[in-house]
Design a protein around this motif. Sequence first.
Motif, PDB file in Angstrom:
ATOM      1  N   LEU A 218       0.831  -1.207   0.000  1.00 48.98           N
ATOM      2  CA  LEU A 218       0.000   0.000   0.000  1.00 48.98           C
ATOM      3  C   LEU A 218       0.865   1.258   0.000  1.00 48.98           C
ATOM      4  O   LEU A 218       0.571   2.223  -0.699  1.00 48.98           O
ATOM      5  N   ILE A 219       1.924   1.235   0.793  1.00 50.03           N
ATOM      6  CA  ILE A 219       2.800   2.420   0.877  1.00 50.03           C
ATOM      7  C   ILE A 219       3.467   2.700  -0.464  1.00 50.03           C
ATOM      8  O   ILE A 219       3.816   3.842  -0.769  1.00 50.03           O
ATOM      9  N   ASN A 220       3.609   1.688  -1.289  1.00 46.40           N
ATOM     10  CA  ASN A 220       4.198   1.879  -2.619  1.00 46.40           C
ATOM     11  C   ASN A 220       3.283   2.668  -3.555  1.00 46.40           C
ATOM     12  O   ASN A 220       3.732   3.123  -4.604  1.00 46.40           O
ATOM     13  N   ARG A 221       2.021   2.825  -3.179  1.00 52.35           N
ATOM     14  CA  ARG A 221       1.095   3.590  -4.026  1.00 52.35           C
ATOM     15  C   ARG A 221       1.380   5.093  -3.890  1.00 52.35           C
ATOM     16  O   ARG A 221       1.667   5.571  -2.785  1.00 52.35           O
ATOM     17  N   PRO A 222       1.289   5.846  -4.985  1.00 51.52           N
ATOM     18  CA  PRO A 222       1.601   7.292  -4.929  1.00 51.52           C
ATOM     19  C   PRO A 222       0.747   8.073  -3.938  1.00 51.52           C
ATOM     20  O   PRO A 222       1.212   9.024  -3.321  1.00 51.52           O
ATOM     21  N   GLN A 223      -0.523   7.666  -3.777  1.00 50.87           N
ATOM     22  CA  GLN A 223      -1.431   8.439  -2.923  1.00 50.87           C
ATOM     23  C   GLN A 223      -1.245   8.141  -1.434  1.00 50.87           C
ATOM     24  O   GLN A 223      -1.762   8.855  -0.577  1.00 50.87           O
ATOM     25  N   VAL A 224      -0.535   7.062  -1.136  1.00 46.92           N
ATOM     26  CA  VAL A 224      -0.417   6.594   0.244  1.00 46.92           C
ATOM     27  C   VAL A 224       0.957   6.959   0.797  1.00 46.92           C
ATOM     28  O   VAL A 224       1.984   6.808   0.135  1.00 46.92           O
ATOM     29  N   THR A 225       0.963   7.453   2.037  1.00 49.28           N
ATOM     30  CA  THR A 225       2.217   7.717   2.736  1.00 49.28           C
ATOM     31  C   THR A 225       2.219   6.938   4.044  1.00 49.28           C
ATOM     32  O   THR A 225       1.160   6.458   4.490  1.00 49.28           O
ATOM     33  N   ILE A 226       3.363   6.830   4.655  1.00 46.50           N
ATOM     34  CA  ILE A 226       3.443   6.145   5.947  1.00 46.50           C
ATOM     35  C   ILE A 226       2.540   6.823   6.965  1.00 46.50           C
ATOM     36  O   ILE A 226       1.810   6.158   7.715  1.00 46.50           O
ATOM     37  N   GLU A 227       2.541   8.148   6.983  1.00 45.82           N
ATOM     38  CA  GLU A 227       1.770   8.858   8.009  1.00 45.82           C
ATOM     39  C   GLU A 227       0.267   8.808   7.758  1.00 45.82           C
ATOM     40  O   GLU A 227      -0.506   8.638   8.699  1.00 45.82           O
ATOM     41  N   ASN A 228      -0.171   8.944   6.484  1.00 43.80           N
ATOM     42  CA  ASN A 228      -1.627   8.947   6.294  1.00 43.80           C
ATOM     43  C   ASN A 228      -2.236   7.554   6.420  1.00 43.80           C
ATOM     44  O   ASN A 228      -3.419   7.416   6.706  1.00 43.80           O
ATOM     45  N   ILE A 229      -1.433   6.501   6.238  1.00 40.40           N
ATOM     46  CA  ILE A 229      -1.976   5.153   6.426  1.00 40.40           C
ATOM     47  C   ILE A 229      -1.887   4.730   7.893  1.00 40.40           C
ATOM     48  O   ILE A 229      -2.728   3.989   8.395  1.00 40.40           O
ATOM     49  N   ALA A 230      -0.869   5.244   8.605  1.00 45.65           N
ATOM     50  CA  ALA A 230      -0.688   4.867  10.014  1.00 45.65           C
ATOM     51  C   ALA A 230      -1.848   5.347  10.876  1.00 45.65           C
ATOM     52  O   ALA A 230      -2.164   4.725  11.895  1.00 45.65           O
TER      53      ALA A 230
END
Length: 624
Positions: A509-521
């Motif tokens: 998921l983090i490999n997706r452009p829209q996803v970051t470590i902070e917004n998924i955490a």
Amino acid sequence: MEFKYDVIVIGAGHAGCEAAAAAANLGSKTCLITMDMNKIAQMSCNPAVGGIAKGQIVREVDALGGYMGLVTDRTAIQFRILNRSKGPAMWSPRAQCDRNKFIWAWREILENIPNLHIWQDTVREILVENGEVTGLVTLWGVTFRAKCIVLTAGTFLNGLMHVGRTILPGGRMAEPASYELTESIAKHGIAYGRMKTGTPVRIDGRSVHYEEMEIQEGEADFHKFSFMNTGVRHLKQLSCWTCFTNEEAHGVLCKGLSDSPLFNGQIQSIGPRYCPSIETKIVTFPDKPQHQLFLEPEGETTQELYLNGFSSSLPMDIQIAALKKIPAFRDLVIYRPGYAIEYDFFDPTQLKHSLETKKIKNLFFAGQVNGTTGYEEAAGQGIIAGINAHINCHGGEPFTLARDEAYIGVLIDDLVTKGVDEPYRMFTSRAEYRILLRMDDADMRLTEKSWKLGLAKEDRYKLLTEKREAVNHIINFTREYSIKPALINPVLEQLGTTSLRHGCKLIDLINRPQVTIENIAEHVNSFKRELDKLSDRKEEIIEAAEILIKYEGYIGRERIIADKLGRLESIKIKGKFDYASIQSLSTEARQKLEKIDPETIAQASRIPGVSPSDINVLLVLCGR
């Protein structure tokens, strides 16, 4: 009177300060000789540090245990990350600094380094015996004996300043030039030439109509130059402003071209193509109706402003009249006009990668005397020269950096392999391994090397190991942690990315452009708990981990290419061939190889004029 040292550094600019500090911190008895102790690390032109590729060099200097990053952080009055819209290989930090506080922060550091003395004087002559440097003599008649000397004289060697048809001797405004020193080196067979650079008018801020300009604010996040735990912002943060020249201003500038030293034959030396004067811009681009200008503060409390984009050596009345045609400067008052300066430099192909000269043992050159331009390029050379001067005094292998290890490595290899036909400025485009040389990982690349040398101290090395462990922990967690569609699909839809049909690892998921470590955490509690355990460098660690996750494929591919080409670096050829006698080489290749005398096949392949077929000839002769 006579003094004795291990290492003497001539010149206390950005190269000299880093060279002296490095040699002294490694244990050499060191003396830094400067014309004026109140101008140590003076920012001769723009009071700013960093920028495209230059910011990466400053972070590398810091990672090695140098001081430019620490001083910049302490004296910054505006900080920004450039190229944010591009990938992390292109991100570059830049800071506007308080010019005077920068000087005094550096002086405080230097005066408190054990083994380091400062002497205020001008060097007149280098002393050489049997092809080896032995010392120097100053204008005051003092003799210094030394095992190694590092020359970092900047623009002071036979310096001449130009404003219109007025020519004044000097190395910088209101400062004398250095005479006889170039000649004392050249008589030993070291070739030199002339270069030119320029600086713009300095403006009294009380005369500016700021309402006619666009404001440019700084940034206030966690980014800074040093990897050390030193806090983020120490001084009041100020704004910069932008505006444009116009056709009326260009008309006034054109009237002064006949008195321009650049166009009337007064200046014959080579100028910087990538930082042209305003008169060069209007001649080179006659159809362009405007050029952007940046008005930048010189300090936290001063009214003095620097006009970036308006370097000029035109007559001062022309400079002022042209600027008054711009609405923001209609009531302009200046502190001093822009001017050009000519100075001596030495052909850098006469250097080894350690920055020791090939013709005089234990004499090192660093900074603008090697044909470069910029504080950052100077600092990068200075720390390498200082390290190697210490090594030459006390024994050990030369300390050099490869092109896939540092921008400093690219810089020095370009200088000693290709030479210069204009003042050399670093760009990201000069590095073939940009994704390996990012600003976020300079400590990962270089601090352990410096720690083994003894330059980077235990506190710096401890910060590196803590960061490395934390980054690896985050990456390993994302590789192992599984995400179920029901938990995360509403979040993915909210972020504008495709929902999951099946479960997957968090790293996917983090490999997706829209996803970051902070917004998924924020939506994965166990991951958030892991991040909350991080130290006070949480943002720095998360950024480093995320770059390694998202760009893993690119980084891996570039590392494979670098390693493959690196095999050619292991094939040593220095002193093995009489190139003039190898008729199977092209005439140009014979001439260039004889002049440069490359260390390895890889370096030979980077020499302009040496073709792949010439390299194949050398490989055959090596038995490969």
